[in-house]
Design a protein around this motif. Structure first.
Motif, PDB file in Angstrom:
ATOM      1  N   UNK A   1      65.534  29.329  32.560  1.00 58.48           N
ATOM      2  CA  UNK A   1      66.734  29.163  33.381  1.00 58.48           C
ATOM      3  C   UNK A   1      66.354  28.691  34.787  1.00 58.48           C
ATOM      4  N   UNK A   2      65.287  29.240  35.336  1.00 59.38           N
ATOM      5  CA  UNK A   2      64.824  28.825  36.663  1.00 59.38           C
ATOM      6  C   UNK A   2      64.363  27.371  36.644  1.00 59.38           C
ATOM      7  N   UNK A   3      63.608  27.003  35.618  1.00 61.60           N
ATOM      8  CA  UNK A   3      63.159  25.614  35.508  1.00 61.60           C
ATOM      9  C   UNK A   3      64.341  24.664  35.373  1.00 61.60           C
ATOM     10  N   UNK A   4      65.335  25.053  34.601  1.00 62.15           N
ATOM     11  CA  UNK A   4      66.528  24.213  34.440  1.00 62.15           C
ATOM     12  C   UNK A   4      67.280  24.099  35.760  1.00 62.15           C
ATOM     13  N   UNK A   5      67.351  25.203  36.499  1.00 60.11           N
ATOM     14  CA  UNK A   5      68.050  25.185  37.791  1.00 60.11           C
ATOM     15  C   UNK A   5      67.354  24.257  38.786  1.00 60.11           C
ATOM     16  N   UNK A   6      66.065  24.114  38.651  1.00 59.64           N
ATOM     17  CA  UNK A   6      65.317  23.216  39.533  1.00 59.64           C
ATOM     18  C   UNK A   6      65.390  21.776  39.023  1.00 59.64           C
ATOM     19  N   UNK A   7      65.237  21.593  37.721  1.00 60.97           N
ATOM     20  CA  UNK A   7      65.124  20.254  37.153  1.00 60.97           C
ATOM     21  C   UNK A   7      66.446  19.493  37.109  1.00 60.97           C
ATOM     22  N   UNK A   8      67.532  20.147  36.771  1.00 59.04           N
ATOM     23  CA  UNK A   8      68.804  19.434  36.590  1.00 59.04           C
ATOM     24  C   UNK A   8      69.280  18.774  37.880  1.00 59.04           C
ATOM     25  N   UNK A   9      69.318  19.476  39.010  1.00 58.99           N
ATOM     26  CA  UNK A   9      69.748  18.777  40.235  1.00 58.99           C
ATOM     27  C   UNK A   9      68.815  17.624  40.622  1.00 58.99           C
ATOM     28  N   UNK A  10      67.522  17.805  40.404  1.00 61.18           N
ATOM     29  CA  UNK A  10      66.584  16.722  40.716  1.00 61.18           C
ATOM     30  C   UNK A  10      66.783  15.533  39.790  1.00 61.18           C
ATOM     31  N   UNK A  11      67.093  15.801  38.538  1.00 60.68           N
ATOM     32  CA  UNK A  11      67.360  14.721  37.595  1.00 60.68           C
ATOM     33  C   UNK A  11      68.607  13.951  38.010  1.00 60.68           C
ATOM     34  N   UNK A  12      69.657  14.662  38.388  1.00 63.56           N
ATOM     35  CA  UNK A  12      70.900  14.020  38.817  1.00 63.56           C
ATOM     36  C   UNK A  12      70.649  13.186  40.072  1.00 63.56           C
ATOM     37  N   UNK A  13      69.902  13.738  41.002  1.00 66.05           N
ATOM     38  CA  UNK A  13      69.588  13.022  42.245  1.00 66.05           C
ATOM     39  C   UNK A  13      68.798  11.742  41.945  1.00 66.05           C
ATOM     40  N   UNK A  14      67.826  11.836  41.046  1.00 67.61           N
ATOM     41  CA  UNK A  14      67.013  10.668  40.692  1.00 67.61           C
ATOM     42  C   UNK A  14      67.858   9.621  39.974  1.00 67.61           C
ATOM     43  N   UNK A  15      68.750  10.067  39.117  1.00 64.56           N
ATOM     44  CA  UNK A  15      69.616   9.130  38.392  1.00 64.56           C
ATOM     45  C   UNK A  15      70.541   8.403  39.362  1.00 64.56           C
ATOM     46  N   UNK A  16      71.103   9.126  40.315  1.00 66.92           N
ATOM     47  CA  UNK A  16      71.972   8.491  41.310  1.00 66.92           C
ATOM     48  C   UNK A  16      71.202   7.515  42.190  1.00 66.92           C
ATOM     49  N   UNK A  17      69.991   7.883  42.575  1.00 69.81           N
ATOM     50  CA  UNK A  17      69.163   6.985  43.389  1.00 69.81           C
ATOM     51  C   UNK A  17      68.810   5.727  42.607  1.00 69.81           C
ATOM     52  N   UNK A  18      68.525   5.891  41.336  1.00 67.75           N
ATOM     53  CA  UNK A  18      68.208   4.740  40.493  1.00 67.75           C
ATOM     54  C   UNK A  18      69.400   3.806  40.358  1.00 67.75           C
ATOM     55  N   UNK A  19      70.589   4.381  40.157  1.00 66.27           N
ATOM     56  CA  UNK A  19      71.805   3.564  40.055  1.00 66.27           C
ATOM     57  C   UNK A  19      72.063   2.827  41.373  1.00 66.27           C
ATOM     58  N   UNK A  20      71.858   3.512  42.478  1.00 67.84           N
ATOM     59  CA  UNK A  20      72.058   2.893  43.792  1.00 67.84           C
ATOM     60  C   UNK A  20      71.076   1.747  44.004  1.00 67.84           C
ATOM     61  N   UNK A  21      69.819   1.958  43.654  1.00 71.35           N
ATOM     62  CA  UNK A  21      68.803   0.911  43.816  1.00 71.35           C
ATOM     63  C   UNK A  21      69.109  -0.296  42.929  1.00 71.35           C
ATOM     64  N   UNK A  22      69.548  -0.047  41.696  1.00 69.01           N
ATOM     65  CA  UNK A  22      69.887  -1.144  40.798  1.00 69.01           C
ATOM     66  C   UNK A  22      71.090  -1.914  41.328  1.00 69.01           C
ATOM     67  N   UNK A  23      72.057  -1.204  41.885  1.00 67.86           N
ATOM     68  CA  UNK A  23      73.247  -1.843  42.452  1.00 67.86           C
ATOM     69  C   UNK A  23      72.861  -2.721  43.637  1.00 67.86           C
ATOM     70  N   UNK A  24      72.023  -2.214  44.509  1.00 65.36           N
ATOM     71  CA  UNK A  24      71.577  -2.983  45.677  1.00 65.36           C
ATOM     72  C   UNK A  24      70.813  -4.231  45.217  1.00 65.36           C
ATOM     73  N   UNK A  25      69.991  -4.095  44.182  1.00 64.48           N
ATOM     74  CA  UNK A  25      69.265  -5.256  43.649  1.00 64.48           C
ATOM     75  C   UNK A  25      70.245  -6.292  43.106  1.00 64.48           C
ATOM     76  N   UNK A  26      71.290  -5.844  42.420  1.00 68.32           N
ATOM     77  CA  UNK A  26      72.310  -6.769  41.922  1.00 68.32           C
ATOM     78  C   UNK A  26      73.012  -7.478  43.074  1.00 68.32           C
TER      79      UNK A  26
END
Length: 175
Positions: free
Chosen positions: A85-110
């Motif tokens: 549960x602790x690992x999930x609490x740490x990993x899920x927000x970081x995964x969401x943050x990384x996914x949003x950053x990736x989408x933002x970077x791809x959008x800027x590249x477009x």
């Protein structure tokens, strides 16, 4: 004891059902990870009660090893639940943050690709800086970009005049 009693034999001891249940629930608890606590608590109870019944049966029941194994598996599953549960609490927000950053970077590249195509269109066609190309001018098999890029965050791109940067409807996607 007479020879007749041993040759007829006594029925073999039956295996305690709670011991078996505890073992099965322990395996399920480990396989179910965080949701395993739903199996582990009843499995632990079944294992303890089953172990007591096997000990108090005077040899009429067997399953001591099954009960102990069930108790151990369920105990391990209960110990792992807070860690997972602790690992999930740490990993899920970081995964969401990384996914949003990736989408933002791809959008800027477009947006940069669209801006480059827009500048090339204006230069090759001797257009004024205030003119705005259409989708047909920039996108297509024989145009500057084969297909109009799609925003990974489901935004919409606006081309804008040559002297303005293209924009995206998703807030924060700018270059």
């Amino acid at each position: 004891m007479s020879i007749e009693a041993t040759s007829l034999g006594t029925p073999p001891p039956k295996t305690n059902g709670l011991a078996i249940t505890s073992l099965v629930l322990g395996i399920l608890a480990l396989l179910a990870c965080i949701a395993g606590v739903l199996f582990a608590i009843p499995g632990l109870i079944c294992g303890i009660v089953g172990l007591k019944r096997v000990k108090n049966s005077g040899g009429a029941e067997q399953g001591h090893g099954l009960a102990v194994t069930g108790i151990v598996l369920n105990g391990v599953a209960l110990a792992l639940c807070p860690i997972l549960a602790l690992l999930a609490a740490i990993a899920v927000p970081n995964f969401v943050k990384a996914r949003n950053a990736s989408a933002s970077n791809a959008c800027v590249a477009n947006l940069k690709t669209i801006d480059g195509a827009k500048a090339t269109w204006a230069l090759e066609n001797r257009k004024q800086q205030s003119e705005t190309p259409t989708d047909a001018d920039l996108f297509g098999p024989t145009s500057y970009i084969r297909e109009k890029p799609a925003c990974p965050a489901n935004g919409l791109y606006t081309i804008n005049p040559v002297d303005s940067k293209p924009t995206c409807t998703v807030r924060g996607h700018r270059f």
